[in-house]
Design a protein around this motif. Structure first.
Motif, PDB file in Angstrom:
ATOM      1  N   ARG A  10       0.824  -1.216   0.000  1.00  0.00           N
ATOM      2  CA  ARG A  10       0.000   0.000   0.000  1.00  0.00           C
ATOM      3  C   ARG A  10       0.855   1.261   0.000  1.00  0.00           C
ATOM      4  NH1 ARG A  10      -3.745  -2.178   3.976  1.00  0.00           N
ATOM      5  NH2 ARG A  10      -2.671  -0.856   5.457  1.00  0.00           N
ATOM      6  N   VAL A  11       1.910   1.251   0.808  1.00  0.00           N
ATOM      7  CA  VAL A  11       2.802   2.416   0.868  1.00  0.00           C
ATOM      8  C   VAL A  11       3.469   2.623  -0.488  1.00  0.00           C
ATOM      9  CG1 VAL A  11       4.971   3.268   1.869  1.00  0.00           C
ATOM     10  CG2 VAL A  11       3.188   2.348   3.352  1.00  0.00           C
ATOM     11  N   GLN A  12       3.909   1.539  -1.114  1.00  0.00           N
ATOM     12  CA  GLN A  12       4.566   1.657  -2.418  1.00  0.00           C
ATOM     13  C   GLN A  12       3.602   2.145  -3.495  1.00  0.00           C
ATOM     14  OE1 GLN A  12       6.382  -2.283  -2.510  1.00  0.00           O
ATOM     15  NE2 GLN A  12       8.363  -1.385  -1.983  1.00  0.00           N
ATOM     16  N   LYS A  13       2.342   1.761  -3.416  1.00  0.00           N
ATOM     17  CA  LYS A  13       1.346   2.274  -4.361  1.00  0.00           C
ATOM     18  C   LYS A  13       1.129   3.767  -4.161  1.00  0.00           C
ATOM     19  CE  LYS A  13      -1.233  -1.990  -5.093  1.00  0.00           C
ATOM     20  NZ  LYS A  13      -2.487  -2.710  -4.875  1.00  0.00           N
ATOM     21  N   ALA A  14       1.095   4.196  -2.914  1.00  0.00           N
ATOM     22  CA  ALA A  14       0.930   5.622  -2.616  1.00  0.00           C
ATOM     23  C   ALA A  14       2.127   6.416  -3.125  1.00  0.00           C
ATOM     24  CB  ALA A  14       0.756   5.831  -1.110  1.00  0.00           C
ATOM     25  N   ILE A  15       3.330   5.873  -2.944  1.00  0.00           N
ATOM     26  CA  ILE A  15       4.540   6.526  -3.440  1.00  0.00           C
ATOM     27  C   ILE A  15       4.481   6.643  -4.962  1.00  0.00           C
ATOM     28  CG2 ILE A  15       7.042   6.239  -3.770  1.00  0.00           C
ATOM     29  CD1 ILE A  15       7.095   5.039  -0.896  1.00  0.00           C
ATOM     30  N   ALA A  16       4.106   5.559  -5.619  1.00  0.00           N
ATOM     31  CA  ALA A  16       4.034   5.561  -7.080  1.00  0.00           C
ATOM     32  C   ALA A  16       3.034   6.600  -7.584  1.00  0.00           C
ATOM     33  CB  ALA A  16       3.662   4.169  -7.592  1.00  0.00           C
ATOM     34  N   LYS A  31     -10.039  20.601  -2.611  1.00  0.00           N
ATOM     35  CA  LYS A  31      -8.633  20.314  -2.865  1.00  0.00           C
ATOM     36  C   LYS A  31      -8.226  19.066  -2.085  1.00  0.00           C
ATOM     37  CE  LYS A  31      -4.190  22.696  -2.639  1.00  0.00           C
ATOM     38  NZ  LYS A  31      -3.528  23.957  -2.255  1.00  0.00           N
ATOM     39  N   LEU A  32      -7.527  18.155  -2.743  1.00  0.00           N
ATOM     40  CA  LEU A  32      -7.068  16.924  -2.104  1.00  0.00           C
ATOM     41  C   LEU A  32      -5.555  16.849  -2.211  1.00  0.00           C
ATOM     42  CD1 LEU A  32      -7.623  14.121  -0.843  1.00  0.00           C
ATOM     43  CD2 LEU A  32      -7.652  13.239  -3.164  1.00  0.00           C
ATOM     44  N   THR A  33      -4.912  16.633  -1.081  1.00  0.00           N
ATOM     45  CA  THR A  33      -3.461  16.436  -1.048  1.00  0.00           C
ATOM     46  C   THR A  33      -3.197  15.069  -0.454  1.00  0.00           C
ATOM     47  OG1 THR A  33      -3.113  18.796  -0.723  1.00  0.00           O
ATOM     48  CG2 THR A  33      -1.277  17.345  -0.189  1.00  0.00           C
ATOM     49  N   LYS A  34      -2.436  14.263  -1.167  1.00  0.00           N
ATOM     50  CA  LYS A  34      -2.097  12.928  -0.684  1.00  0.00           C
ATOM     51  C   LYS A  34      -0.935  13.016   0.287  1.00  0.00           C
ATOM     52  CE  LYS A  34      -3.919  10.564  -4.673  1.00  0.00           C
ATOM     53  NZ  LYS A  34      -3.708   9.583  -5.708  1.00  0.00           N
ATOM     54  N   GLY A  35      -0.515  11.889   0.802  1.00  0.00           N
ATOM     55  CA  GLY A  35       0.533  11.814   1.813  1.00  0.00           C
ATOM     56  C   GLY A  35       1.835  12.487   1.424  1.00  0.00           C
ATOM     57  N   ASP A  36       2.606  12.831   2.439  1.00  0.00           N
ATOM     58  CA  ASP A  36       3.912  13.445   2.262  1.00  0.00           C
ATOM     59  C   ASP A  36       4.903  12.397   1.783  1.00  0.00           C
ATOM     60  OD1 ASP A  36       5.917  15.623   2.792  1.00  0.00           O
ATOM     61  OD2 ASP A  36       6.640  14.090   4.199  1.00  0.00           O
ATOM     62  N   LEU A  37       5.587  12.679   0.690  1.00  0.00           N
ATOM     63  CA  LEU A  37       6.495  11.713   0.085  1.00  0.00           C
ATOM     64  C   LEU A  37       7.620  11.301   1.034  1.00  0.00           C
ATOM     65  CD1 LEU A  37       6.765  10.130  -2.508  1.00  0.00           C
ATOM     66  CD2 LEU A  37       8.071  11.997  -3.483  1.00  0.00           C
ATOM     67  N   ALA A  38       8.207  12.241   1.743  1.00  0.00           N
ATOM     68  CA  ALA A  38       9.297  11.917   2.674  1.00  0.00           C
ATOM     69  C   ALA A  38       8.810  10.973   3.776  1.00  0.00           C
ATOM     70  CB  ALA A  38       9.871  13.188   3.273  1.00  0.00           C
ATOM     71  N   THR A  39       7.606  11.206   4.267  1.00  0.00           N
ATOM     72  CA  THR A  39       7.032  10.343   5.301  1.00  0.00           C
ATOM     73  C   THR A  39       6.796   8.943   4.752  1.00  0.00           C
ATOM     74  OG1 THR A  39       5.972  12.235   6.343  1.00  0.00           O
ATOM     75  CG2 THR A  39       5.093  10.070   6.894  1.00  0.00           C
ATOM     76  N   LEU A  40       6.294   8.871   3.527  1.00  0.00           N
ATOM     77  CA  LEU A  40       6.051   7.560   2.909  1.00  0.00           C
ATOM     78  C   LEU A  40       7.355   6.798   2.668  1.00  0.00           C
ATOM     79  CD1 LEU A  40       3.233   8.531   0.420  1.00  0.00           C
ATOM     80  CD2 LEU A  40       3.015   7.026   2.397  1.00  0.00           C
ATOM     81  N   GLY A  42      10.024   7.047   4.467  1.00  0.00           N
ATOM     82  CA  GLY A  42      10.432   6.575   5.793  1.00  0.00           C
ATOM     83  C   GLY A  42       9.655   5.349   6.223  1.00  0.00           C
ATOM     84  N   ARG A  43       8.348   5.372   6.011  1.00  0.00           N
ATOM     85  CA  ARG A  43       7.510   4.211   6.356  1.00  0.00           C
ATOM     86  C   ARG A  43       7.893   3.001   5.524  1.00  0.00           C
ATOM     87  NH1 ARG A  43       5.273   1.155   9.905  1.00  0.00           N
ATOM     88  NH2 ARG A  43       3.263   0.294   9.323  1.00  0.00           N
ATOM     89  N   GLU A  44       8.196   3.225   4.249  1.00  0.00           N
ATOM     90  CA  GLU A  44       8.623   2.131   3.382  1.00  0.00           C
ATOM     91  C   GLU A  44       9.904   1.494   3.924  1.00  0.00           C
ATOM     92  OE1 GLU A  44       9.434   1.423  -1.359  1.00  0.00           O
ATOM     93  OE2 GLU A  44      10.260   3.230  -0.441  1.00  0.00           O
ATOM     94  N   ALA A  45      10.857   2.308   4.314  1.00  0.00           N
ATOM     95  CA  ALA A  45      12.118   1.804   4.860  1.00  0.00           C
ATOM     96  C   ALA A  45      11.879   1.014   6.144  1.00  0.00           C
ATOM     97  CB  ALA A  45      13.074   2.961   5.117  1.00  0.00           C
ATOM     98  N   ASP A  46      11.010   1.541   7.022  1.00  0.00           N
ATOM     99  CA  ASP A  46      10.698   0.842   8.272  1.00  0.00           C
ATOM    100  C   ASP A  46      10.060  -0.516   8.001  1.00  0.00           C
ATOM    101  OD1 ASP A  46      11.653   3.034   9.670  1.00  0.00           O
ATOM    102  OD2 ASP A  46       9.647   3.829  10.135  1.00  0.00           O
ATOM    103  N   LEU A  47       9.133  -0.558   7.064  1.00  0.00           N
ATOM    104  CA  LEU A  47       8.466  -1.815   6.745  1.00  0.00           C
ATOM    105  C   LEU A  47       9.425  -2.825   6.135  1.00  0.00           C
ATOM    106  CD1 LEU A  47       5.092  -0.407   5.405  1.00  0.00           C
ATOM    107  CD2 LEU A  47       5.385  -1.861   7.428  1.00  0.00           C
ATOM    108  N   LYS A  48      10.306  -2.367   5.253  1.00  0.00           N
ATOM    109  CA  LYS A  48      11.299  -3.275   4.663  1.00  0.00           C
ATOM    110  C   LYS A  48      12.197  -3.860   5.738  1.00  0.00           C
ATOM    111  CE  LYS A  48      11.617  -1.359  -0.011  1.00  0.00           C
ATOM    112  NZ  LYS A  48      12.496  -0.662  -0.963  1.00  0.00           N
ATOM    113  N   ALA A  49      12.620  -3.036   6.678  1.00  0.00           N
ATOM    114  CA  ALA A  49      13.478  -3.506   7.766  1.00  0.00           C
ATOM    115  C   ALA A  49      12.733  -4.500   8.656  1.00  0.00           C
ATOM    116  CB  ALA A  49      13.982  -2.324   8.589  1.00  0.00           C
TER     117      ALA A  49
END
Length: 67
Positions: A10-16, A31-40, A42-49
């Motif tokens: 899910r995080v990788q789809k949001a990043i993409a 107006k719609l703003t999706k998640g912050d790329l830097a935060t995503l 970081g979450r991706e790195a945490d999940l991979k670890a």
């Protein structure tokens, strides 16, 4: 709760979606703003670890910051 792999997907789809130019859009006055790329990232790195640790291994990676 979803598995770590499902969360990572899910995080990788949001990043993409953001990397493809869909971080923010406006329709009329709404107006719609999706998640912050830097935060995503970081979450991706945490999940991979966490996945690597769960599988008995470790993971090493480099993350490039945005200026």
């Amino acid at each position: 709760m979803d598995t770590l792999v499902t969360q990572l997907e899910r995080v990788q789809k949001a990043i993409a979606a953001i990397e493809e130019g869909a971080q923010e859009y406006q329709i009329g006055t709404r107006k719609l703003t999706k998640g912050d790329l830097a935060t995503l990232y970081g979450r991706e790195a945490d999940l991979k670890a966490a996945i690597a640790a769960q599988n008995g291994g470790t993971i090493t990676f480099a993350q490039m910051g945005m200026l």
